[in-house]
Design a protein around this motif. Structure first.
Motif, PDB file in Angstrom:
ATOM      1  N   ILE A   1      11.793   6.287 -18.395  1.00 55.69           N
ATOM      2  CA  ILE A   1      10.886   5.496 -17.563  1.00 55.69           C
ATOM      3  C   ILE A   1       9.591   5.324 -18.329  1.00 55.69           C
ATOM      4  O   ILE A   1       8.888   6.296 -18.625  1.00 55.69           O
ATOM      5  CB  ILE A   1      10.649   6.178 -16.192  1.00 55.69           C
ATOM      6  N   ILE A   2       9.279   4.083 -18.684  1.00 53.82           N
ATOM      7  CA  ILE A   2       8.088   3.765 -19.458  1.00 53.82           C
ATOM      8  C   ILE A   2       6.873   3.614 -18.541  1.00 53.82           C
ATOM      9  O   ILE A   2       5.817   4.180 -18.803  1.00 53.82           O
ATOM     10  CB  ILE A   2       8.281   2.457 -20.266  1.00 53.82           C
ATOM     11  N   SER A   3       7.031   2.809 -17.466  1.00 53.69           N
ATOM     12  CA  SER A   3       5.905   2.591 -16.558  1.00 53.69           C
ATOM     13  C   SER A   3       6.398   2.253 -15.162  1.00 53.69           C
ATOM     14  O   SER A   3       7.540   1.798 -14.983  1.00 53.69           O
ATOM     15  CB  SER A   3       4.991   1.474 -17.075  1.00 53.69           C
ATOM     16  N   ILE A   4       5.501   2.472 -14.200  1.00 54.82           N
ATOM     17  CA  ILE A   4       5.793   2.170 -12.783  1.00 54.82           C
ATOM     18  C   ILE A   4       4.610   1.364 -12.263  1.00 54.82           C
ATOM     19  O   ILE A   4       3.463   1.774 -12.405  1.00 54.82           O
ATOM     20  CB  ILE A   4       5.943   3.458 -11.953  1.00 54.82           C
TER      21      ILE A   4
ATOM     22  N   GLU B   1       0.825  -1.213   0.000  1.00 48.51           N
ATOM     23  CA  GLU B   1       0.000   0.000   0.000  1.00 48.51           C
ATOM     24  C   GLU B   1       0.861   1.266   0.000  1.00 48.51           C
ATOM     25  O   GLU B   1       0.407   2.323  -0.410  1.00 48.51           O
ATOM     26  CB  GLU B   1      -0.950   0.010   1.198  1.00 48.51           C
ATOM     27  N   GLU B   2       2.118   1.149   0.459  1.00 52.79           N
ATOM     28  CA  GLU B   2       3.024   2.301   0.484  1.00 52.79           C
ATOM     29  C   GLU B   2       3.630   2.576  -0.888  1.00 52.79           C
ATOM     30  O   GLU B   2       4.165   3.648  -1.124  1.00 52.79           O
ATOM     31  CB  GLU B   2       4.184   2.048   1.452  1.00 52.79           C
ATOM     32  N   ILE B   3       3.575   1.581  -1.766  1.00 53.69           N
ATOM     33  CA  ILE B   3       4.232   1.696  -3.069  1.00 53.69           C
ATOM     34  C   ILE B   3       3.328   2.475  -4.017  1.00 53.69           C
ATOM     35  O   ILE B   3       2.199   2.093  -4.279  1.00 53.69           O
ATOM     36  CB  ILE B   3       4.544   0.305  -3.652  1.00 53.69           C
ATOM     37  N   SER B   4       3.858   3.553  -4.521  1.00 56.11           N
ATOM     38  CA  SER B   4       3.101   4.413  -5.431  1.00 56.11           C
ATOM     39  C   SER B   4       3.289   3.935  -6.870  1.00 56.11           C
ATOM     40  O   SER B   4       4.364   3.462  -7.238  1.00 56.11           O
ATOM     41  CB  SER B   4       3.611   5.852  -5.301  1.00 56.11           C
ATOM     42  N   ALA B   5       2.251   4.073  -7.668  1.00 56.47           N
ATOM     43  CA  ALA B   5       2.373   3.791  -9.098  1.00 56.47           C
ATOM     44  C   ALA B   5       2.706   5.084  -9.843  1.00 56.47           C
ATOM     45  O   ALA B   5       2.859   5.078 -11.062  1.00 56.47           O
ATOM     46  CB  ALA B   5       1.083   3.173  -9.625  1.00 56.47           C
ATOM     47  N   GLU B   6       2.818   6.172  -9.096  1.00 58.77           N
ATOM     48  CA  GLU B   6       3.106   7.478  -9.706  1.00 58.77           C
ATOM     49  C   GLU B   6       4.595   7.808  -9.697  1.00 58.77           C
ATOM     50  O   GLU B   6       5.094   8.445 -10.612  1.00 58.77           O
ATOM     51  CB  GLU B   6       2.347   8.586  -8.947  1.00 58.77           C
ATOM     52  N   VAL B   7       5.282   7.401  -8.627  1.00 58.53           N
ATOM     53  CA  VAL B   7       6.683   7.755  -8.434  1.00 58.53           C
ATOM     54  C   VAL B   7       7.458   6.487  -8.073  1.00 58.53           C
ATOM     55  O   VAL B   7       6.981   5.653  -7.309  1.00 58.53           O
ATOM     56  CB  VAL B   7       6.823   8.788  -7.279  1.00 58.53           C
ATOM     57  N   VAL B   8       8.658   6.336  -8.594  1.00 53.71           N
ATOM     58  CA  VAL B   8       9.484   5.172  -8.303  1.00 53.71           C
ATOM     59  C   VAL B   8       9.906   5.193  -6.834  1.00 53.71           C
ATOM     60  O   VAL B   8      10.393   6.211  -6.338  1.00 53.71           O
ATOM     61  CB  VAL B   8      10.740   5.132  -9.203  1.00 53.71           C
ATOM     62  N   SER B   9       9.689   4.065  -6.149  1.00 50.51           N
ATOM     63  CA  SER B   9      10.105   3.922  -4.757  1.00 50.51           C
ATOM     64  C   SER B   9      10.543   2.477  -4.537  1.00 50.51           C
ATOM     65  O   SER B   9      10.445   1.649  -5.452  1.00 50.51           O
ATOM     66  CB  SER B   9       8.954   4.293  -3.817  1.00 50.51           C
ATOM     67  N   ILE B  10      10.994   2.174  -3.336  1.00 49.54           N
ATOM     68  CA  ILE B  10      11.371   0.794  -3.036  1.00 49.54           C
ATOM     69  C   ILE B  10      10.121  -0.056  -3.140  1.00 49.54           C
ATOM     70  O   ILE B  10       9.077   0.290  -2.594  1.00 49.54           O
ATOM     71  CB  ILE B  10      12.002   0.676  -1.639  1.00 49.54           C
TER      72      ILE B  10
END
Length: 158
Positions: free
Chosen positions: A153-156, A80-89
């Motif tokens: 960056i194509i997709s996250i 739930e912490e992982i965003s599809a908008e910005v790259v994160s761990i």
């Protein structure tokens, strides 16, 4: 000395816990049995089986201690912490190498579970550092020993 936080995905945590249990319950017993058997040969001053078993025991205990530190300092990345908008761990990032026009999908993970052969790269690696905090459509430059690589960056994804 304060120990730093170690980022793990739930999958990475499960792998580490599995290895830890295997080493503590199975491998420790196997090595202890080898040491007992080597001691039965008598004089340990020139007993290569004993020396090798003791060396293996030391390596095993060192690995167990490292895994204990990792588990003690683990911070689990919740999906739930992982965003599809910005790259994160925890992000799965599809990038295109601009020079070679090749697409690669990386999963950004903490250093404890990085495995470049499986495209699981550390957030501390040059590519990981360059991608963290970026958005789809952005072009990033990664400084590597051979020069600079440009990725789009194509997709996250999670």
């Amino acid at each position: 000395m304060t120990e730093r936080e170690i980022f793990l995905t739930a999958e990475g945590l499960a792998k580490i816990e599995e290895e830890y249990e295997e080493l503590k319950t199975v491998r420790r017993k196997e090595i202890a049995d080898r040491i007992k058997q080597a001691l039965a040969f008598g004089d340990i001053s020139e007993n290569s089986e004993y020396d090798e078993a003791k060396n293996e025991q030391a390596r095993l205990e060192e690995r167990i201690a490292k895994l204990e530190r990792t588990l003690r300092n683990a911070r689990i990345i919740d999906n739930e912490e992982i965003s599809a908008e910005v790259v994160s761990i925890g992000s799965k990032v599809m990038v295109k190498d601009i020079e070679y026009n090749e697409k690669i999908e990386y999963t950004i993970v903490g250093s404890a579970e990085a495995d470049p052969y499986e495209e699981r790269i550390s957030n501390e690696s040059p590519v990981g550092r360059a991608l963290i905090g970026r958005k789809a459509g952005e072009i990033v430059e990664v400084h590597v020993p051979d020069g600079v690589i440009q990725y789009e960056i194509i997709s996250i994804n999670r």
